[in-house]
Structures are given as structure tokens and as C-alpha cells.
Design a protein around this motif. Structure first.
Motif, PDB file in Angstrom:
ATOM      1  N   ASP A   1       0.821  -1.232   0.000  1.00 27.04           N
ATOM      2  CA  ASP A   1       0.000   0.000   0.000  1.00 27.04           C
ATOM      3  C   ASP A   1       0.848   1.273   0.000  1.00 27.04           C
ATOM      4  N   ILE A   2       1.920   1.286  -0.749  1.00 24.17           N
ATOM      5  CA  ILE A   2       2.786   2.486  -0.749  1.00 24.17           C
ATOM      6  C   ILE A   2       2.116   3.665  -1.463  1.00 24.17           C
ATOM      7  N   GLU A   3       1.053   3.398  -2.222  1.00 21.92           N
ATOM      8  CA  GLU A   3       0.377   4.511  -2.905  1.00 21.92           C
ATOM      9  C   GLU A   3      -0.714   5.129  -2.021  1.00 21.92           C
ATOM     10  N   THR A   4      -0.794   4.657  -0.773  1.00 25.78           N
ATOM     11  CA  THR A   4      -1.763   5.228   0.180  1.00 25.78           C
ATOM     12  C   THR A   4      -1.008   5.933   1.316  1.00 25.78           C
ATOM     13  N   ASP A   5      -1.790   6.551   2.235  1.00 28.93           N
ATOM     14  CA  ASP A   5      -1.181   7.194   3.407  1.00 28.93           C
ATOM     15  C   ASP A   5      -0.986   6.200   4.551  1.00 28.93           C
ATOM     16  N   ALA A   6      -1.295   4.940   4.300  1.00 30.08           N
ATOM     17  CA  ALA A   6      -1.183   3.925   5.366  1.00 30.08           C
ATOM     18  C   ALA A   6      -0.456   2.677   4.844  1.00 30.08           C
ATOM     19  N   PRO A   7       0.806   2.846   4.457  1.00 32.14           N
ATOM     20  CA  PRO A   7       1.548   1.675   3.976  1.00 32.14           C
ATOM     21  C   PRO A   7       1.902   0.770   5.146  1.00 32.14           C
ATOM     22  N   TYR A   8       2.251  -0.467   4.832  1.00 36.26           N
ATOM     23  CA  TYR A   8       2.704  -1.347   5.912  1.00 36.26           C
ATOM     24  C   TYR A   8       3.739  -2.337   5.408  1.00 36.26           C
ATOM     25  N   VAL A   9       4.463  -2.877   6.381  1.00 34.20           N
ATOM     26  CA  VAL A   9       5.548  -3.821   6.108  1.00 34.20           C
ATOM     27  C   VAL A   9       5.185  -5.133   6.786  1.00 34.20           C
ATOM     28  N   THR A  10       5.376  -6.241   6.092  1.00 38.16           N
ATOM     29  CA  THR A  10       5.214  -7.540   6.751  1.00 38.16           C
ATOM     30  C   THR A  10       6.540  -8.285   6.713  1.00 38.16           C
ATOM     31  N   TYR A  11       6.747  -9.159   7.689  1.00 37.46           N
ATOM     32  CA  TYR A  11       7.950  -9.991   7.726  1.00 37.46           C
ATOM     33  C   TYR A  11       7.704 -11.159   8.672  1.00 37.46           C
ATOM     34  N   THR A  12       8.653 -12.057   8.677  1.00 35.33           N
ATOM     35  CA  THR A  12       8.552 -13.213   9.575  1.00 35.33           C
ATOM     36  C   THR A  12       9.724 -13.154  10.540  1.00 35.33           C
ATOM     37  N   LEU A  13       9.433 -13.323  11.824  1.00 33.45           N
ATOM     38  CA  LEU A  13      10.491 -13.324  12.830  1.00 33.45           C
ATOM     39  C   LEU A  13      10.381 -14.603  13.657  1.00 33.45           C
ATOM     40  N   ASP A  14      11.431 -15.384  13.672  1.00 33.86           N
ATOM     41  CA  ASP A  14      11.410 -16.678  14.369  1.00 33.86           C
ATOM     42  C   ASP A  14      10.183 -17.502  13.989  1.00 33.86           C
ATOM     43  N   GLY A  15       9.842 -17.458  12.713  1.00 32.75           N
ATOM     44  CA  GLY A  15       8.728 -18.265  12.211  1.00 32.75           C
ATOM     45  C   GLY A  15       7.350 -17.627  12.380  1.00 32.75           C
ATOM     46  N   ALA A  16       7.278 -16.499  13.098  1.00 32.40           N
ATOM     47  CA  ALA A  16       5.962 -15.882  13.345  1.00 32.40           C
ATOM     48  C   ALA A  16       5.756 -14.675  12.428  1.00 32.40           C
ATOM     49  N   PRO A  17       4.582 -14.583  11.783  1.00 34.44           N
ATOM     50  CA  PRO A  17       4.320 -13.441  10.898  1.00 34.44           C
ATOM     51  C   PRO A  17       4.167 -12.138  11.691  1.00 34.44           C
ATOM     52  N   GLN A  18       4.705 -11.044  11.141  1.00 36.59           N
ATOM     53  CA  GLN A  18       4.671  -9.747  11.827  1.00 36.59           C
ATOM     54  C   GLN A  18       4.200  -8.680  10.843  1.00 36.59           C
ATOM     55  N   ARG A  19       3.671  -7.587  11.401  1.00 42.86           N
ATOM     56  CA  ARG A  19       3.240  -6.481  10.545  1.00 42.86           C
ATOM     57  C   ARG A  19       3.533  -5.153  11.245  1.00 42.86           C
ATOM     58  N   ILE A  20       4.064  -4.200  10.496  1.00 42.56           N
ATOM     59  CA  ILE A  20       4.274  -2.852  11.038  1.00 42.56           C
ATOM     60  C   ILE A  20       3.530  -1.862  10.143  1.00 42.56           C
ATOM     61  N   ASP A  21       2.605  -1.117  10.748  1.00 42.57           N
ATOM     62  CA  ASP A  21       1.891  -0.065  10.024  1.00 42.57           C
ATOM     63  C   ASP A  21       2.631   1.241  10.220  1.00 42.57           C
ATOM     64  N   ALA A  22       2.720   2.032   9.150  1.00 40.39           N
ATOM     65  CA  ALA A  22       3.500   3.267   9.231  1.00 40.39           C
ATOM     66  C   ALA A  22       2.847   4.346   8.383  1.00 40.39           C
ATOM     67  N   ARG A  23       3.336   5.579   8.528  1.00 41.16           N
ATOM     68  CA  ARG A  23       2.896   6.640   7.614  1.00 41.16           C
ATOM     69  C   ARG A  23       3.809   6.667   6.373  1.00 41.16           C
ATOM     70  N   PHE A  24       5.104   6.381   6.618  1.00 38.36           N
ATOM     71  CA  PHE A  24       6.060   6.294   5.499  1.00 38.36           C
ATOM     72  C   PHE A  24       6.907   5.039   5.645  1.00 38.36           C
ATOM     73  N   ILE A  25       7.415   4.561   4.516  1.00 40.97           N
ATOM     74  CA  ILE A  25       8.405   3.486   4.525  1.00 40.97           C
ATOM     75  C   ILE A  25       9.672   4.042   3.883  1.00 40.97           C
ATOM     76  N   ALA A  26      10.815   3.811   4.540  1.00 46.81           N
ATOM     77  CA  ALA A  26      12.097   4.212   3.949  1.00 46.81           C
ATOM     78  C   ALA A  26      12.805   2.938   3.488  1.00 46.81           C
ATOM     79  N   GLY A  27      13.011   2.820   2.201  1.00 49.13           N
ATOM     80  CA  GLY A  27      13.696   1.657   1.628  1.00 49.13           C
ATOM     81  C   GLY A  27      15.201   1.892   1.643  1.00 49.13           C
ATOM     82  N   CYS A  28      15.862   1.333   2.662  1.00 45.12           N
ATOM     83  CA  CYS A  28      17.320   1.481   2.809  1.00 45.12           C
ATOM     84  C   CYS A  28      17.943   0.090   2.712  1.00 45.12           C
ATOM     85  N   ASP A  29      17.364  -0.742   1.841  1.00 46.07           N
ATOM     86  CA  ASP A  29      17.690  -2.168   1.834  1.00 46.07           C
ATOM     87  C   ASP A  29      18.640  -2.580   0.722  1.00 46.07           C
TER      88      ASP A  29
END
Ligand code: FAD
Ligand code: DHB
Length: 389
Positions: free
Chosen positions: A130-158
Motif C-alpha cells: 500500500d505504498i500509494e496510500t497514506d497507510a503503507p505497511y511492512v510484513t515480515y517473519t520473525l522466528d517463524g511468526a508473521p509480523q506487521r508494522i503499520d506506518a505513515r512512510f516506509i524508507a527503503g534502505c535495503d
């Protein structure tokens, strides 16, 4: 989890941005795929422009840099018998500092807990939505468990291979790329440097660079065809080749020793436009790559972060969207100038397989011109110390 800025990647760009935002009271989280040890094990850049030093100082994280960094007042271009010294300090009034990327990363990493900057290591399958909206989010897996972070902006420093850039639709994107027909074979060794200033050499057998990390740790490079395998390069073979390419004076002062790291890195020029799409901002290698000649990669990441931190801080503290809107154009203006410098210095100091006598004559003429012209030296020097941000 909810935050204002979700930062993907804990390389120098991501950690610097995280600290700068935290220092301004902007809430952020850094999400990194690797472990801290893995990140610190990557031997990369070694020369810092003033902008990078200034950002560390602004954060109050420059104590070790000031104590251990080697201030360099000039560097040398070697061409056969001749050594052309670029007196950077006298020409520009500025200097560069030799301080490894791993040290910068370590300083930023170590300070994160005390500054309240959360860095999540070992995050797998990171994806942005959802980077084209004001409510983008990031998902990932940590130790096998799904995670989600909601943000106003995402900075791609990857970095170059991360997922952020790929989230920008091809319909709005433009890519520019040049791949070079050789890579740099680097060797790191605990031996004193052969010279107190860097030497970039263009020898008929190819390019060589004598650099360092400290008075007791040296970093050298030679260019090799991309088909070369690191297993075929014993330490002795590398030292022999360096001695030839750097010339007799440097060779006489060169101390050989066992490598503590050696690897071959491909050379590439690459720019992705735009550097922002909707709520996603790209910083550093995620958006652009320079060939290493001139040591611009890490410093460009720092200048992007400087602009991005300014834009994001203005957005959150002054409800001002203009700096966000202008981020891509502002960052790209400096990116292209560094791309130009890195490409020019790469062309000047390497023997390309397709080059003939004309191209070599052009290199010799260019080096003659640089040797005899203060204006030419000034142009190189001001690019080497870093153009203004
Ligand atoms: P990076 O340092 O690449 O950091 C990106 C981070 O994002 C990494 O920690 C990575 O693990 C993380 N990441 C990637 N994918 C994901 C994912 N899916 N999810 C979460 N995190 C992710 N520059 C010079 O000036 N001189 C040099 O000698 C030099 N040598 C180099 C050698 C190599 C092999 C490379 C690759 C680069 C070199 N550079 C050099 C360039 C310089 O190191 C980079 O410009 C600099 O590292 C850019 O910093 P960055 O933070 O943008 O990217
Ligand atoms: C180093 C790397 C570079 O690309 C450069 O131009 C100068 C120094 C280094 O790793 O020390």
C-alpha cells in the motif's frame, strides 16, 4: 506494531536515518534481514566525505571517528612512472577521513539501544504494501511468526537487492545502468599501509588502489575480469600483482601479510528514478550504485539520508509536505553528479578490454592535463571531498 517511519535495512543508510529521525522525535523502527555480526562482517567502503562525518557529529556519535579516523589531505593518481598528487586540503579547504564502513555501522548499531531506536534483526520475507496510500505497511517473519508494522512512510534502505525498489510500479519508474567488464578484487590485511595517502594506479596490467583502515591495517584492490575466481588468487599472487601495478616506490614500502578478508565485487553504475513513490522513499544503494572508484557509495547513502531525514521531520513536525514532494529531485541532483564523477574516474583509471590506442591516448592526455592544471585538480578535489548538500 505502529510507527511513523518503517525503515527497511540496517546498513549505514537505514541506521543513520533511524538515528536522525529519533533525534528529532520522529518514531521509527528499523527492520533488517541479517544478524548484526553478518552486517558488520561486510567489508566495504573506507573513505568518508565531510557530509558523512558531519552527520555522525550531529548525532554525537563521532567520538571514535574523531579518535581513530585518519584525516587525509590529499590522494594520488599513478600512471606508469608518474604520481599526480591531488592536494585536496589546499584546493578545497576540506579533507576526507579514512574510517571503515564497518566502524560507522558499529557506532550506529551500538548506540541504538540507548537512543531508543528499535532495530529488528533476522527479519525474513520482508515485503511492503500500500505504498500509494497514506497507510503503507511492512510484513515480515520473525522466528517463524508473521509480523506487521503499520506506518505513515516506509524508507527503503535495503541496498541493491532489497524488496523496496521493486515495490515501485514499472509504469512510473526509469532505470539507467552500465555494467563494467571487470570487478575489484579487494584484500584486507593487518600490515601498515605503503603510503599515508591513497594511490589510484592505472598500470598497463590494470587498475590498483592502495588504501587503508588504520596505521596498521591496509586495504588494497586490483581490477580483474569478471570471470576470475577468488580461489585462484592466493595472497602471494595478489601482493605480486599489487607491487607491479602500484609501481616500484609503493612496492618498496609495501608490507605483505596474510589476508583477513578478500573478495571480488562487480562494478556497476545504476540509477533508479524516482527515489520516492507515494509513501515510499528510497535511500542509498536501494536507489543507485556507483563503481567504487572515488569512494562515493557510502557517502551518497549519507546525503540521501540527510535529505530524507529533513523531509520526514518537516512532515511530522510542521505538517509540511513540500520537502517530501521534493525529496526525489533533490537527492537525484546530487546522485547524478556523483555518478558522473565515479564513471569519469573509472574510465580514466581502468584499461577496458575494448579500448584501443586512441582511448589510451585520451587517458594519457587527461592525466597530463590534470598534472598541469590547477583548475582540473580543483575539479577532481571538490568532487572527491563531496559536493555540497
Ligand atoms: P547496504 O549497506 O547494502 O545496506 C542495506 C541493508 O539492507 C543491508 O544490511 C541488508 O542486509 C539489508 N537488506 C537487504 N535486503 C533486505 C530485506 N529483504 N529485508 C531486510 N533487510 C534487507 N563503496 C565505497 O565507497 N567504497 C568501497 O570500497 C565499496 N565497496 C563495496 C563492496 C561491495 C561488495 C558492495 C556491495 C558495495 C561496496 N561499496 C563501496 C558501496 C557501499 O558499501 C554502499 O554504497 C553502502 O553500503 C550503501 O549503504 P546502504 O545502507 O544504502 O546499503
Ligand atoms: C576504498 C574504496 C574505494 O572505493 C576508494 O575509492 C577508496 C578507498 C577503501 O575501501 O579503502
Amino acid at each position: 506494531m505502529k510507527t511513523q517511519v518503517a525503515i527497511i535495512g540496517a546498513g549505514p543508510a537505514g541506521l543513520l536515518l533511524g538515528h536522525l529521525l529519533k533525534a528529532e522525535g520522529v518514531d521509527c523502527v528499523v527492520i533488517e534481514r541479517q544478524t548484526p555480526d553478518y552486517v558488520l562482517g561486510r567489508i566495504r567502503a573506507g573513505v568518508l566525505e565531510q557530509i558523512t562525518v558531519d552527520l555522525m557529529a550531529r548525532l554525537g556519535l563521532d567520538e571514535r571517528l574523531r579518535a581513530e579516523g585518519l584525516v587525509e589531505e590529499g590522494f594520488n593518481l599513478a600512471d606508469g612512472e608518474r604520481l599526480i598528487r591531488i592536494d585536496v586540503a589546499n584546493l578545497t579547504g576540506q579533507t576526507v577521513v579514512v574510517y571503515g564502513q564497518t566502524e560507522i555501522t558499529k557506532d550506529l548499531m551500538d548506540a541504538a539501544p540507548a537512543r531508543g531506536l528499535p532495530v529488528i534483526y533476522g527479519a525474513e520475507d520482508v515485503a511492503v504494501f500500500d505504498i500509494e496510500t497514506d497507510a503503507p505497511y511492512v510484513t515480515y517473519t520473525l522466528d517463524g511468526a508473521p509480523q506487521r508494522i503499520d506506518a505513515r512512510f516506509i524508507a527503503g534502505c535495503d541496498g541493491f537487492h532489497g524488496p523496496s525498489r521493486k515495490a515501485i510500479p514499472a509504469s512510473v519508474a526509469r532505470e539507467y545502468e552500465r555494467v563494467y567488464p571487470f570487478g575489484w578484487l579487494g584484500i584486507l590485511a593487518d600490515v601498515p599501509p605503503c603510503n599515508h595517502e591513497l594511490i589510484y594506479a592505472n598500470h598497463q596490467r590494470g587498475f590498483a588502489l592502495a588504501s587503508m583502515r588504520s596505521h596498521t591495517r591496509s586495504r588494497y584492490y586490483i581490477d580483474v575480469p569478471l570471470t576470475e575466481k577468488i580461489e585462484d588468487w592466493s595472497d602471494d599472487r595478489i601482493w605480486d600483482e599489487l607491487a607491479i601495478r602500484l609501481g616500484p616506490d609503493a612496492a618498496a614500502n609495501m608490507t605483505r601479510g596474510p589476508s583477513i578478508e578478500k573478495s571480488i565485487a562487480p562494478l556497476r553504475s545504476y540509477v533508479f528514478e524516482p527515489m520516492r513513490h507515494g509513501s515510499l522513499l528510497l535511500c542509498g544503494d536501494a536507489a543507485h550504485i556507483v563503481p567504487p572508484t572515488g569512494a562515493k557509495g557510502l557517502n551518497l547513502a549519507a546525503s540521501d539520508v540527510h535529505y530524507a531525514a529533513h523531509a520526514l521531520t518537516h512532515y511530522f513536525k510542521r505538517a509540511d509536505n513540500d520537502a517530501i514532494a521534493g525529496y526525489s529531485a533533490k537527492a537525484l541532483a546530487r546522485v547524478w553528479k556523483s555518478e558522473r564523477f565515479s564513471w569519469t574516474l573509472t574510465k580514466l583509471m581502468h584499461r577496458f578490454p575494448d579500448d584501443g590506442p586512441f582511448e589510451r591516448a585520451m587517458q594519457v592526455a587527461e592525466l597530463d592535463y590534470i598534472a598541469s592544471s590547477t583548475a582540473a585538480q580543483m575539479s577532481i578535489a571538490e568532487n572527491y571531498v563531496g559536493l555540497p548538500v
